[in-house]
Scaffold this active site. Structure first.
Site, PDB file in Angstrom:
ATOM      1  N   ASP A  67       0.814  -1.211   0.000  1.00  0.00           N
ATOM      2  CA  ASP A  67       0.000   0.000   0.000  1.00  0.00           C
ATOM      3  C   ASP A  67       0.851   1.267   0.000  1.00  0.00           C
ATOM      4  O   ASP A  67       2.073   1.227   0.182  1.00  0.00           O
ATOM      5  CB  ASP A  67      -0.966   0.007   1.202  1.00  0.00           C
ATOM      6  CG  ASP A  67      -0.309  -0.467   2.503  1.00  0.00           C
ATOM      7  OD1 ASP A  67       0.936  -0.469   2.580  1.00  0.00           O
ATOM      8  OD2 ASP A  67      -1.040  -0.836   3.436  1.00  0.00           O
ATOM      9  N   ASP A 136      -7.635  -2.929  14.290  1.00  0.00           N
ATOM     10  CA  ASP A 136      -9.020  -3.255  13.921  1.00  0.00           C
ATOM     11  C   ASP A 136      -9.082  -4.460  12.977  1.00  0.00           C
ATOM     12  O   ASP A 136     -10.128  -4.743  12.398  1.00  0.00           O
ATOM     13  CB  ASP A 136      -9.693  -2.035  13.277  1.00  0.00           C
ATOM     14  CG  ASP A 136      -8.934  -1.532  12.052  1.00  0.00           C
ATOM     15  OD1 ASP A 136      -7.898  -2.139  11.683  1.00  0.00           O
ATOM     16  OD2 ASP A 136      -9.381  -0.529  11.447  1.00  0.00           O
ATOM     17  N   HIS A 138      -7.224  -4.767  10.181  1.00  0.00           N
ATOM     18  CA  HIS A 138      -6.937  -4.496   8.767  1.00  0.00           C
ATOM     19  C   HIS A 138      -5.647  -5.173   8.319  1.00  0.00           C
ATOM     20  O   HIS A 138      -4.721  -5.375   9.110  1.00  0.00           O
ATOM     21  CB  HIS A 138      -6.934  -2.989   8.463  1.00  0.00           C
ATOM     22  CG  HIS A 138      -5.806  -2.208   9.043  1.00  0.00           C
ATOM     23  ND1 HIS A 138      -5.983  -1.194   9.957  1.00  0.00           N
ATOM     24  CD2 HIS A 138      -4.470  -2.264   8.833  1.00  0.00           C
ATOM     25  CE1 HIS A 138      -4.807  -0.676  10.275  1.00  0.00           C
ATOM     26  NE2 HIS A 138      -3.872  -1.305   9.607  1.00  0.00           N
ATOM     27  N   GLU A 143      -9.714  -2.030   5.432  1.00  0.00           N
ATOM     28  CA  GLU A 143     -10.320  -1.757   6.731  1.00  0.00           C
ATOM     29  C   GLU A 143     -11.594  -2.598   6.904  1.00  0.00           C
ATOM     30  O   GLU A 143     -12.124  -3.122   5.928  1.00  0.00           O
ATOM     31  CB  GLU A 143     -10.696  -0.271   6.811  1.00  0.00           C
ATOM     32  CG  GLU A 143      -9.522   0.684   6.613  1.00  0.00           C
ATOM     33  CD  GLU A 143      -8.708   0.897   7.878  1.00  0.00           C
ATOM     34  OE1 GLU A 143      -8.843   0.114   8.842  1.00  0.00           O
ATOM     35  OE2 GLU A 143      -7.924   1.862   7.899  1.00  0.00           O
TER      36      GLU A 143
END
Ligand code: F6R
Length: 242
Positions: A67, A136, A138, A143
């Site tokens: 990313d 979380d 990810h 996400e």
């Protein structure tokens, strides 16, 4: 799913680097999928160390990173391109034209993402994908959502990710870019091997949820339970609840 317990961060980094080294030794022209963030820094340092000792050769390796922030030029010291140069690429003999990171400076999200998928496709996919995990759940910048995205796409970062990453922007959440280009979960799942590194107490709860809870896009990493060759290397703290 294989889980490897490491004593501490150093031990975790050596174990993860060992798995990556094995990949490079067995297939010198492999495609490595790489990650940024705090978790893999020690792994990269260990690889550099073994390279300096003459035990590793990256001359035929190709890399694709997960990313990149949208809107940051490569030269920005918080771009993932820059991170990879400083932590790995500048220190080993990987060819400059063999390293790939999504083009965060391209404002045309559709074109940037399409071009990145084409690169991965033309390379014949990823042999080994290295991952961290967000608090979380990810992976990459995928996400929690109501579906698993397939290919490279542009995402809005969640508040939790902006909070977690502001430490890299002088603690100022306003300076953290609000969007990123990320490889999709589909592409990650197509990697022939997936290796996740997780350290620290902060990861313990999400590791339990992701790998001992239901497979759901609300916890993107949970889909790795279904990957045929997934290895998690964690330190005692990260694995303390499982
Ligand atoms: C980094 C990435 C992220 C991180 C995750 C964990 O390229 O894609 O998913 O792996 O945010 O970050 P750290 O390792 O800093 O806890």
């Amino acid at each position: 799913m294989k889980i490897i317990r490491a004593k501490d961060y150093n031990d975790l980094s050596r174990k993860a680097a060992n798995i990556i080294s094995a990949q490079v030794i067995l297939k010198p022209n492999c495609v490595l999928g790489l990650a940024t963030g705090g978790s893999p820094v020690g792994t990269y340092a260990q690889l550099v160390d073994w390279y300096n000792k003459g035990d590793l050769d990256f001359s035929e390796v190709t890399t694709v990173n997960l990313d990149e922030y949208r809107g940051l030029p490569r030269t920005h010291d918080q771009s993932y391109w820059y991170f990879m140069q400083k932590n790995l690429f500048e220190h080993v003999n990987v060819r400059p034209d063999a390293v790939h990171v999504p083009d965060g400076s391209n404002p045309d999200a559709e074109a940037a993402c399409k071009a990145y998928d084409q690169i991965i496709h033309d390379l014949g996919g990823i042999d080994l994908q290295l991952l961290g995990i967000g608090p979380d759940g990810h992976i990459g910048f995928n996400e929690p959502a109501d579906h698993f995205p397939l290919g490279t796409h542009c995402v809005d970062l969640t508040e939790s990710t902006i909070e977690a990453n502001k430490r890299f922007f002088g603690g100022n959440a306003d300076l953290v870019p609000k969007q990123a280009y990320t490889m999709g979960v589909g592409t990650i799942m197509q990697a022939r091997k997936v290796l996740m590194v997780a350290n620290g107490k902060g990861k313990a709860e999400i590791i339990k949820q992701a790998f001992f809870g239901p497979v759901t896009p609300e916890v993107p990493a949970s889909i790795l339970q279904m990957h045929p060759d997934f290895t998690l290397v964690g330190d005692e703290e990260a694995l303390s609840l499982i």
